[in-house]
Design a protein around this motif. Sequence first.
Motif, mmCIF file in Angstrom:
data_model
loop_
_atom_site.group_PDB
_atom_site.id
_atom_site.type_symbol
_atom_site.label_atom_id
_atom_site.label_comp_id
_atom_site.label_asym_id
_atom_site.label_seq_id
_atom_site.Cartn_x
_atom_site.Cartn_y
_atom_site.Cartn_z
ATOM 1 N N ARG A 90 -9.398 -2.625 -1.289
ATOM 2 C CA ARG A 90 -8.231 -3.331 -0.758
ATOM 3 C C ARG A 90 -7.984 -4.678 -1.444
ATOM 4 N NH1 ARG A 90 -5.358 -1.094 3.495
ATOM 5 N NH2 ARG A 90 -6.184 0.974 3.903
ATOM 6 N N ASP A 91 -8.695 -4.972 -2.488
ATOM 7 C CA ASP A 91 -8.489 -6.224 -3.231
ATOM 8 C C ASP A 91 -7.433 -6.000 -4.307
ATOM 9 O OD1 ASP A 91 -8.543 -8.506 -4.742
ATOM 10 O OD2 ASP A 91 -10.689 -8.429 -5.198
ATOM 11 N N PRO A 92 -6.201 -6.515 -4.111
ATOM 12 C CA PRO A 92 -5.132 -6.259 -5.088
ATOM 13 C C PRO A 92 -5.464 -6.690 -6.508
ATOM 14 C CG PRO A 92 -4.219 -7.168 -3.067
ATOM 15 C CD PRO A 92 -5.714 -7.309 -2.964
ATOM 16 N N VAL A 95 0.822 -1.209 0.000
ATOM 17 C CA VAL A 95 0.000 0.000 0.000
ATOM 18 C C VAL A 95 0.856 1.260 0.000
ATOM 19 C CG1 VAL A 95 -1.641 1.364 1.344
ATOM 20 C CG2 VAL A 95 -1.995 -1.093 1.078
ATOM 21 N N LEU A 96 1.941 1.284 0.775
ATOM 22 C CA LEU A 96 2.697 2.518 0.952
ATOM 23 C C LEU A 96 3.880 2.681 0.009
ATOM 24 C CD1 LEU A 96 2.746 2.676 4.866
ATOM 25 C CD2 LEU A 96 1.202 3.856 3.286
ATOM 26 N N ASP A 97 4.120 1.748 -0.866
ATOM 27 C CA ASP A 97 5.267 1.852 -1.783
ATOM 28 C C ASP A 97 4.856 2.082 -3.234
ATOM 29 O OD1 ASP A 97 4.248 -0.609 -2.448
ATOM 30 O OD2 ASP A 97 6.073 -1.751 -2.014
ATOM 31 N N GLY A 98 3.625 2.559 -3.436
ATOM 32 C CA GLY A 98 3.150 2.809 -4.789
ATOM 33 C C GLY A 98 2.472 1.619 -5.423
ATOM 34 N N GLY A 99 2.391 0.504 -4.700
ATOM 35 C CA GLY A 99 1.724 -0.663 -5.268
ATOM 36 C C GLY A 99 0.227 -0.468 -5.378
ATOM 37 N N ALA A 100 -0.341 0.260 -4.416
ATOM 38 C CA ALA A 100 -1.781 0.519 -4.433
ATOM 39 C C ALA A 100 -2.066 1.761 -5.265
ATOM 40 C CB ALA A 100 -2.295 0.717 -3.015
#
Length: 389
Positions: free
Chosen positions: A275-277, A227-232
């Motif tokens: 929140r579902d990747p 979430v916090l590294d740009g993945g989200a």
Amino acid sequence: MSGAAGPPPGAAPGPLAGLRVVELGGIGPVPFAAMVLSDLGAEVVRVHRPADRDTPPNPVLDRGRRSLIADLKDPRGAAVVHALIDRSDAVLEGFRPGVAERLGFDPPTLAERNARLVFGRMTGFGQDGPLAARAGHDINYIALSGALGAIGRPGRPPVPPLNLVGDFGGGGMLLALGVLAAVLNARATGRGQTVDAAMVEGSGLLMSMIFGRLAGGAWTVDRGANVLDGGAPFYDSYECADGRYVAVGAIEAGFFAGLVDVLGVADRIDLAAQRDPSTWPAMRDVFTEAFRSATRDEWTARFAGIDACVTPVLTMDEVLAHPHNADRGSFFTDSSGAIHPAPAPRFAGTPCATPSPAPVPGGDTRALLSELGHPPEDIDKLLAEGVVS
């Protein structure tokens, strides 16, 4: 100082008034630690080498202290600096391990002359260990702490976060904190001590929350997948129609709903699936397309007053004029036009004054020697013989 208002020139000298610090000249983290201490009211003298005589000062990083040029390899120059340290609370140095010892400025020697002295040492790898004597820079130190490996896009090399994490956050800032902790202890016990600040360990400390999330199964070591590294897609930066960017940090459900609403994509985004990747690739495409339909400043206006955690990505030359920064005086300009971050944090009872300009190397040599008790003819002789400059 001129430009946007920083701290008022007539403010109290800050909470560290009365603290005396000697900075044995270096680059990066040690000057930053010295700047922070000076910003907060400490009296800091930077000792430059003779080779620094013609080096222009950094107008921001070198602000707020006085400068002495002394040849530490000449016993007379060393004696001048020893006398300066004798009346100080702390010394900051960033040499490789063993250099201070060879110059006669090691902790035991200084402690014999000033038992209350705190000796702050800044290195990348620490004062001991297999890599202690090895050269390195910020990128090398944060590589060993796990910080660098966590920053970047999936399938791409790690991205250096400037030199903020090792040199400044995990280095200079932690050195300043360690020195202040040791000074408090020295004032209570009458005994100083050595502070061994290493950027590998400091940058690792900055990763504490991430290590904790990893331990709890809420983080993966795969870059760009969290979430916090740009993945989200709801925590990333997006290009706008004018090539500039906005930052999105809509982590919580309410902020995410506000983001989707203002973007006008409610018919294409399932709020319940935030929140579902598996939904993230398509969600990112929708956000990317939407943000490219208007300029950065148009999006800034549309999100004004909306709690969706969307802000413009400002360039360094834009920070001064931003309404929030301008209102608080978060940045100011000096007489040369250089943009400075204002001293931080803020203190209600002992506010910090606007920092004085960065000194020319050696610009305070004569005055400092006079304060140490050297008569004018002695000062002239030391200057003429190049012991000081």
